[in-house]
Scaffold this active site. Structure first.
Site, PDB file in Angstrom:
ATOM      1  N   GLY A 171     -48.398 -18.317 -27.282  1.00  0.00           N
ATOM      2  CA  GLY A 171     -49.149 -17.081 -27.217  1.00  0.00           C
ATOM      3  C   GLY A 171     -48.243 -15.889 -27.454  1.00  0.00           C
ATOM      4  N   CYS A 172     -48.840 -14.749 -27.763  1.00  0.00           N
ATOM      5  CA  CYS A 172     -48.050 -13.561 -28.102  1.00  0.00           C
ATOM      6  C   CYS A 172     -47.346 -13.001 -26.869  1.00  0.00           C
ATOM      7  CB  CYS A 172     -48.939 -12.522 -28.764  1.00  0.00           C
ATOM      8  SG  CYS A 172     -50.477 -12.193 -27.875  1.00  0.00           S
ATOM      9  N   TYR A 173     -48.091 -12.775 -25.783  1.00  0.00           N
ATOM     10  CA  TYR A 173     -47.446 -12.279 -24.559  1.00  0.00           C
ATOM     11  C   TYR A 173     -46.396 -13.266 -24.057  1.00  0.00           C
ATOM     12  CZ  TYR A 173     -50.983  -8.552 -23.817  1.00  0.00           C
ATOM     13  OH  TYR A 173     -51.785  -7.443 -23.909  1.00  0.00           O
ATOM     14  N   ALA A 216     -43.082 -12.852 -25.946  1.00  0.00           N
ATOM     15  CA  ALA A 216     -42.311 -11.654 -25.598  1.00  0.00           C
ATOM     16  C   ALA A 216     -41.741 -11.748 -24.184  1.00  0.00           C
ATOM     17  CB  ALA A 216     -43.197 -10.411 -25.733  1.00  0.00           C
TER      18      ALA A 216
END
Lengths: 373, 373, 373, 373
Positions: free
Chosen positions: C156-158, C161
């Site tokens: 996932g993107c979150y 990061a």
């Protein structure tokens, strides 16, 4: 087979310069890159633009140094500053690609002086200058290839967008006599890297406004292009040009209005009625004429009916997207063009010019598909 | 002395409706407010717009209920939906202020049908309709005050911006024959509250694009206004209108190009030279004529030389700011106007119309100074 | 030497899919590209995304067709939809790179079910799944290279990061026991292509807001990563994760707060005084530890002191920029990371995973320098 | 009955000053307004902010002149500049409402010096200073009403948002010992009117980034507020504060994380599972406690469950919207607050303070409903 070359950039720290570095760093035929700056000599580019971290490491050098060993020199400098560098390059037979307005007016020093308030420093340099709009002057550029003694006057951003939207109509004699109106808007990178009241975020965000109405310096450049693009025997139309500032980073959208010659018009319309079927047919003819005119251009996309140009759809690319429409009265061409002002409007076009000059594939280093969003 | 009244709003859940509620809630002469909605009946407005929390508490009611006890009814509904409500109001002698296009074309049902694809439901209602652009029709509005039998057709957003920029030139006979071009851009609230591909954030943010080129429905409305504004004996110019979508929430910026009559022109210009001193003088004359024309208008600000209109400088207010310029060829008027599309372009103008009708101070409830940023 | 391959994309019409197509179209080892879509079969991609005009011409095909002849299949589909395709690929020994959450939880079906409300369709497929965060699992990916029987669960993107900002601290035992807080914000492309109230321009432009506070589905994925990243014998910290929606197209900025182990802390600070010289020294030590940890990672840039991460500085690139700071009390690590949610947070990471799997240069097709603005 | 007063503004040309002028111009009890500026004396405010055209006509005067006849003086000046004006006002018994940090630290000159690098010019002035957060110090403000000898230290923008989110928890003893984390982001008007690299549109648009991590000057101010807000006998928590810059004009969104005392917690959670029903119940209890605490506050809105705060929903208003949530582990309070940094974070709060001091209705001049978009 294309050799690989060493490119020098003077003024690498400005917005157009930084965009150029980004493009050249990914160019398949650039084997070495020297970056010069008057104001930031000694500092690495990534201090100003952290996006370059790990990718462009050497410190910026003096402009002279950046040019010294280069096979081609790009200058992204303020108007009136680059002539001495151009002179040196011409004397050394190194092509000089200039982003400023200094060489765009050729022998017409009076026009340059009137609009830019400065005199030419070395007027004779203009005999080596070619206006670098490839769609208009590709042949002239190619003829100079190999000679070295060439200054390419890279076009202004608005003139690129406006002129490409007008070119087929002018070259094919599609217009009636009359005034052509260009209403355009630019993203805020067009104002450059220098901080200024007008480009302070809270003053321009979420707001749209015109500026320099009736007196913007790109007016005579567009006017010159119209003259160069008009079919032999034709008369170039007068131009009205109004720039606006739009709350976005990149992009120019230009909407051009031009009175059509009789055979391109639809019959007189009732102003209180929507476009007639005849008008729709005439609109298709206009689109086809534009598409045919540009069919071999790698960076001009005449949009199919139903798709409108949008600056967001050319972002990061060298494309100029053009939509061709007929106005509701049936008598005016409306040609809307979108470019990325930093790419086709500046650094990308400069690379395209270099590609032509050096015999590289014209799209080399410019293959990026625009971002989808 | 002005009495206080009860206002009903039908369609309070849409963007124009919500903005109207915001304005009416702060209006000194509104003693009660009834809010109706077809789609959101039973839900409080703050569920849709949390900014109203604690300020507008009652749940939305059925449209009929919202209108039942009102002294004035506003309808912010889609085109073709409000006629039955208008009929009821007219029968009950209650002024009806309508945001749709349904009553803007008066007796010209053919034009309405051609552009909007619908027939009038109760054609006779048009005999009670007044086009509610106060600067044009204030007198007609005042004459109906007190009778009750009135439908105010609140103008479209683009027509408001474009028509106010043209009015002095048309009324004072300043224009030569020819085509008037209106190139305008709207913020994205202009598309309303309904979600749609075009208004999905990533599709329109940071991008500028035209839409409905040569065929937008506001064209005939502007054209009608031009006819109504043209001095007796004069001929209304043909209109070309191109709308654009700009990446901002609120605001319309409209740039109008119109060929000037001889005495308003500057002598023929060399297209390769900047504007002459004579042109500057003529520009001042144009500005003065506009300023004089609008000197008593509470919401039109003809900007002094040196200030450009910006949508960000009218945000949240009912002002229409206008800059008057001469193009570089000396022959065209360029009039640039900026409004907040939600206020002067919709809800604010509706309140202004109500104020006139009820004899309130015309600026009541509309005193907000635009936000500075 | 690396062979060139045929890539199939299922779900090419969504935002992540379209970004993937953009990257694959410029990839030096992709010789053919098949694009599939359930909803838009038969239409060319440029109708949905005009930026692809002239670049991606064939119409979208059925998903099955897109996968049929491919050497690798990417699936950018909603959760719960891709399993049958994964099954087919595994059976045919074709690597399957999945953008959804379906394979991120491995054998922990209960967690998947609790957060996503769905059961696994073919639970056994998980034995072929590797969580595709290259910085964490590069070795596991390489080990599968050549076997074909692999499903890569693209993160996932979150989680990308947040996890990269925590990894060195967890792996090197730099943290004390306690809760780790991740406060992050995403650009609006994170919401995908489907229109929705929350992503309607006027509802989210020029505004910042949190959402799903205390209950976002990426919480357990980050929590799992923390466990996998924690040094042997250590205890993974508890996680608090709060996502926000920021008014921009692309990018995630994640700010992580974690209590430091004693030797990484500065002495107790007077809360009313600025950081002490000792604190500055400890901050340098943290930065150096991070830089050392990631020194061989091609896409993680630990920023030098004085440079803050910004989503605008990684735009369009596969970089994850990380700044390492010490809080003013001297006891917490603050690690701020920035990625482009569409690239390192989705399509770029998928390409990176493919590169590893096929033995291509890990940066192939991902060389783009981030845009400068 | 409230008398009407004459207000003087020093520093009217800055962003906070201009916003104050906008609010005071619509205030029912301001009968006269004198506007002073050091840098723009002699120029009308509308030259800097054309939104004020026709509304604020007189030229800006010298600061001394603006203060001379005023019943209350507002100073929106840089830190360290306003003390002499404050001194004069105190000597003349005129209330002085100061926007800078000069009077926020009271007797703690050492803290001021450490963070702001300057010494007090007239240290004794602090005996007249009250920290003007009405929700905290309304009583102290009222007690000074009528004496005149008062300097109101108008709070910083971040401290306002962060402190109001913490106040009920601190005052009601809801927290366990530990560190409180405040992660906040500001719109770009927070940087003021001076142009600067960081606020140049292309550098900050469409991007999110942190700044001054671990060392922002508002840290000690928030820390002081926490101490003042903590229930007697309690111990104020340590603070970690990280500011970010968000691509929008106005607004602060602040997300606060604080460990809850045992009775406010939900039982220990499985980190791989969503919040339990017990957690939902505890969250409701937190919300109710906050709502009860603020029930009489005119400008604090504790949001009902299901509504998230958004800077766009308080735009132009004096509201502070607060959402109260429980984190997924069941042990931390997450309190998210949204304000308009220019209103509740600066000019609006100053007006609120004036209203209290002069016995006006506390909401006078601050009745604006936030914009809906």
């Amino acid at each position: 087979m294309a050799r690989n070359i060493h490119a020098g950039v003077i003024g690498a720290a400005g917005y157009a310069g930084a965009e150029l570095v980004r493009l050249l760093a990914g160019h398949p035929h650039i084997k070495e890159l020297s970056l010069g700056s008057v104001s930031f000599e000694g500092r690495p580019l990534y201090e100003l633009y952290p996006n370059f971290l790990r990718r462009i490491n050497p410190a910026l050098v003096k402009p002279e140094e950046a040019a010294a060993a280069a096979d081609v020199v790009f200058a992204a400098l303020p108007n009136g500053v680059g002539e001495p560098f151009a002179k040196t390059c011409v004397e050394k037979n190194i092509p000089f690609i200039d982003f400023s307005a200094d060489f765009r007016f050729g022998g017409d020093q009076a026009a340059y002086r009137a609009w830019y308030g400065m005199a030419y420093q070395f007027p004779n340099l203009r005999e080596h200058a070619v206006y670098g709009l490839p769609e208009l002057n590709r042949q002239a550029l190619r003829e100079r290839a190999g000679t070295g003694r060439i200054i390419i006057a890279n076009p202004g951003c608005y003139p690129t967008a406006a002129s490409l939207a007008a070119y087929p109509a002018l070259a094919r004699g599609m217009l009636a006599e009359g005034t052509v109106i260009v209403d355009a808007a630019s993203g805020i990178t067009g104002g450059g890297r220098e901080t200024a009241r007008s480009f302070h975020y809270p003053e321009c965000a979420d707001s749209l406004s015109p500026y320099k109405v009736g007196c913007h310096r790109h007016t005579p450049e567009i006017q010159r292009n119209f003259a160069a693009m008009t079919a032999k025997g034709g008369k170039a139309p007068a131009l009205i040009f109004t720039p606006h500032l739009a709350p976005m980073n990149r992009g120019i959208l230009s909407t051009l209005y031009a009175p059509l010659a009789g055979n391109w018009r639809a019959g007189p319309a009732d102003p209180m009625r929507p476009p007639s079927p005849e008008a729709a047919e005439k609109e298709r003819a206009l689109q086809e004429a534009y598409a045919a005119f540009y069919q071999n251009e790698p960076f001009v996309r005449v949009l199919p009916a139903g798709i409108n140009p949008a600056t967001g759809r050319v972002r990061g690319s060298n494309y100029c997207d053009i939509a061709v429409r007929l106005d509701q009265t049936g008598s005016f061409l409306i040609a809307v063009s979108a470019i990325d002002n930093m790419v086709k409007g500046a650094a990308g076009q400069a690379v395209q010019n270099m590609n032509i000059l050096f015999g590289f594939d014209e799209t080399a280093g410019l293959e990026a598909i625009p971002a989808s969003f």
